[in-house]
Design a protein around this motif. Structure first.
Motif, short mmCIF file in Angstrom:
data_model
loop_
_atom_site.label_atom_id
_atom_site.label_comp_id
_atom_site.label_asym_id
_atom_site.label_seq_id
_atom_site.Cartn_x
_atom_site.Cartn_y
_atom_site.Cartn_z
N PHE A 167 0.83 -1.20 0.00
CA PHE A 167 0.00 0.00 0.00
C PHE A 167 0.87 1.26 0.00
N THR A 168 0.31 2.34 -0.52
CA THR A 168 1.01 3.63 -0.51
C THR A 168 0.25 4.69 0.28
N SER A 169 -0.68 4.28 1.10
CA SER A 169 -1.37 5.22 1.98
C SER A 169 -1.77 4.50 3.26
N GLY A 170 -1.88 5.28 4.34
CA GLY A 170 -2.32 4.72 5.61
C GLY A 170 -1.19 4.05 6.37
N PHE A 171 -1.45 3.78 7.63
CA PHE A 171 -0.48 3.12 8.49
C PHE A 171 -0.86 1.65 8.59
N VAL A 172 0.04 0.78 8.19
CA VAL A 172 -0.24 -0.65 8.08
C VAL A 172 0.44 -1.38 9.23
N ALA A 173 -0.34 -2.11 10.02
CA ALA A 173 0.22 -2.77 11.21
C ALA A 173 0.17 -4.30 11.13
N ASP A 174 -0.36 -4.86 10.02
CA ASP A 174 -0.53 -6.31 9.96
C ASP A 174 0.54 -7.00 9.12
N THR A 175 1.59 -6.31 8.79
CA THR A 175 2.65 -6.89 7.98
C THR A 175 3.47 -7.87 8.80
N PRO A 176 3.77 -9.05 8.28
CA PRO A 176 4.67 -9.96 9.02
C PRO A 176 5.97 -9.26 9.38
N GLN A 177 6.44 -9.48 10.59
CA GLN A 177 7.55 -8.69 11.11
C GLN A 177 8.80 -8.75 10.22
N ASN A 178 9.19 -9.95 9.82
CA ASN A 178 10.40 -10.04 9.00
C ASN A 178 10.23 -9.36 7.65
N ASP A 179 9.01 -9.40 7.11
CA ASP A 179 8.76 -8.71 5.83
C ASP A 179 8.96 -7.21 5.98
N PHE A 180 8.49 -6.65 7.10
CA PHE A 180 8.68 -5.23 7.37
C PHE A 180 10.16 -4.91 7.53
N LEU A 181 10.88 -5.71 8.32
CA LEU A 181 12.29 -5.44 8.55
C LEU A 181 13.10 -5.56 7.27
N GLU A 182 12.75 -6.52 6.44
CA GLU A 182 13.44 -6.67 5.15
C GLU A 182 13.12 -5.51 4.22
N SER A 183 11.91 -5.00 4.29
CA SER A 183 11.54 -3.83 3.49
C SER A 183 12.32 -2.60 3.92
N LEU A 184 12.56 -2.47 5.23
CA LEU A 184 13.42 -1.39 5.73
C LEU A 184 14.78 -1.45 5.06
N ALA A 185 15.36 -2.63 5.05
CA ALA A 185 16.69 -2.80 4.46
C ALA A 185 16.67 -2.52 2.96
N GLU A 186 15.62 -2.96 2.28
CA GLU A 186 15.54 -2.72 0.84
C GLU A 186 15.42 -1.23 0.53
N ALA A 187 14.62 -0.51 1.31
CA ALA A 187 14.48 0.92 1.08
C ALA A 187 15.79 1.65 1.36
N ALA A 188 16.48 1.25 2.42
CA ALA A 188 17.78 1.86 2.72
C ALA A 188 18.77 1.60 1.61
N LYS A 189 18.75 0.39 1.07
CA LYS A 189 19.67 0.05 -0.03
C LYS A 189 19.38 0.90 -1.25
N ALA A 190 18.11 1.17 -1.53
CA ALA A 190 17.75 2.01 -2.68
C ALA A 190 18.33 3.41 -2.53
N VAL A 191 18.26 3.96 -1.33
CA VAL A 191 18.82 5.29 -1.07
C VAL A 191 20.34 5.26 -1.19
N ALA A 192 20.96 4.23 -0.61
CA ALA A 192 22.41 4.11 -0.67
C ALA A 192 22.88 3.97 -2.12
N ASP A 193 22.17 3.20 -2.92
CA ASP A 193 22.52 3.03 -4.33
C ASP A 193 22.39 4.35 -5.08
N TYR A 194 21.37 5.11 -4.76
CA TYR A 194 21.13 6.40 -5.42
C TYR A 194 22.24 7.40 -5.10
N LEU A 195 22.67 7.43 -3.84
CA LEU A 195 23.65 8.42 -3.40
C LEU A 195 25.09 7.99 -3.65
#
Length: 286
Positions: A167-195
């Protein structure tokens, strides 16, 4: 092996010493990414602590709006918080998603195909990722990886990370924990790759609450301050901070918060996808 530099001196001089030790001089138009702190909270990095470094790099303090409501959910309110918390008095301030999002690709993403960041990021040549290391009610802990994943994500991007790409709106609280943590890492990697090489990473380990600066009533810290650490490797830096908490004689509460939310998995997955190394050399100044 990446180097992590550390000082126990938690003051403006200590912060500048860590920045200088990294050997990567900020250039061009510089963004200093901090957490502005939710109204009511008071453990965010103080303007008096960071002002000399921000001035030294001729930086603009940057943030993005939240996805969960609260006092920073829109640009006008967030700008008021920046003023109330004293940041506008020390530097220009930019809410980077005031004009929407910019999409960064996530290479071979498991959960995310893109990372939606504040569109103003394209106006900057260099980022000083200046994070307050502390606990977090969802991620277990927050350091430089969270500060450039959730922190640089636009409001829509925050929803995307919290939902592991659903989703791209709202606060989502039902995501499996590891999926959320892995998404954190993926988003950070995207920023690091860009910079690329145009980013440095610093964690300030003070006011070590089990709660994040995004909490308007964070729990009081139950452990002592540790220091300021910096690195050119975000995984090594966050891992070093986790290790210092685990080695501290009074870190029980924060350790429990990190372990109960499997926080270390963010670093495990970040290393797996090539964001950095969990093995490091710690170089202490004092």
């Amino acid at each position: 092996m990446p180097r992590v530099y550390m000082t126990k001196q938690i003051d403006p001089e200590g912060l500048i010493n860590i920045y200088n030790a990294l050997g990567s001089k900020a250039r061009g138009k510089v963004a200093v990414k901090i957490s502005s702190g939710e109204p009511g909270g008071h453990y965010y990095l103080s303007p008096s602590l960071i002002a000399p470094l921000v001035e030294a790099v001729k930086g603009t303090i940057v943030e993005c709006n939240t996805a969960y409501g609260g006092g920073r959910a829109d640009t006008a309110s967030h700008a008021d918080v920046m003023e109330t918390h004293g940041f506008t008095a020390i530097a220009p301030v930019d809410i980077m998603d005031a004009d929407g999002s910019m999409s960064l690709p996530v290479a071979d993403g498991k959960h995310l195909q893109e990372d939606l960041v504040g569109s103003h990021i394209e106006n900057y040549d260099f980022v000083v990722n200046l994070a307050h290391f502390k606990g977090h009610a969802m991620a277990g802990f927050g350091g430089v990886i969270k500060n450039m994943a959730i922190g640089i994500a636009s409001s829509a991007g925050k929803s995307l990370i919290h939902s592991a790409g659903r989703f791209t709106s709202g606060f989502v609280a039902d995501t499996p924990q590891n999926d959320f943590l892995e998404s954190l890492a993926e988003a950070a990697k995207a920023v690091a790759d860009y910079l690329g090489e145009n980013i440095v990473y610093i964690n300030v380990m003070n006011n070590l609450s089990v709660d994040c600066d995004c909490d308007n009533h964070p729990s009081a810290p139950t452990m002592h301050d540790i220091g300021i650490l910096g690195s050119l490797d975000p995984v090594a830096l966050d891992q070093a901070c986790v290790d210092l908490v685990c080695a501290a004689p009074d870190g029980k509460d924060l350790i429990q918060r990190m372990e109960s939310h499997h926080g270390i998995h963010t670093l495990e997955f970040a290393e797996q996808i090539g964001l950095g190394s969990r093995t490091y050399e710690l170089i202490q100044f004092d």
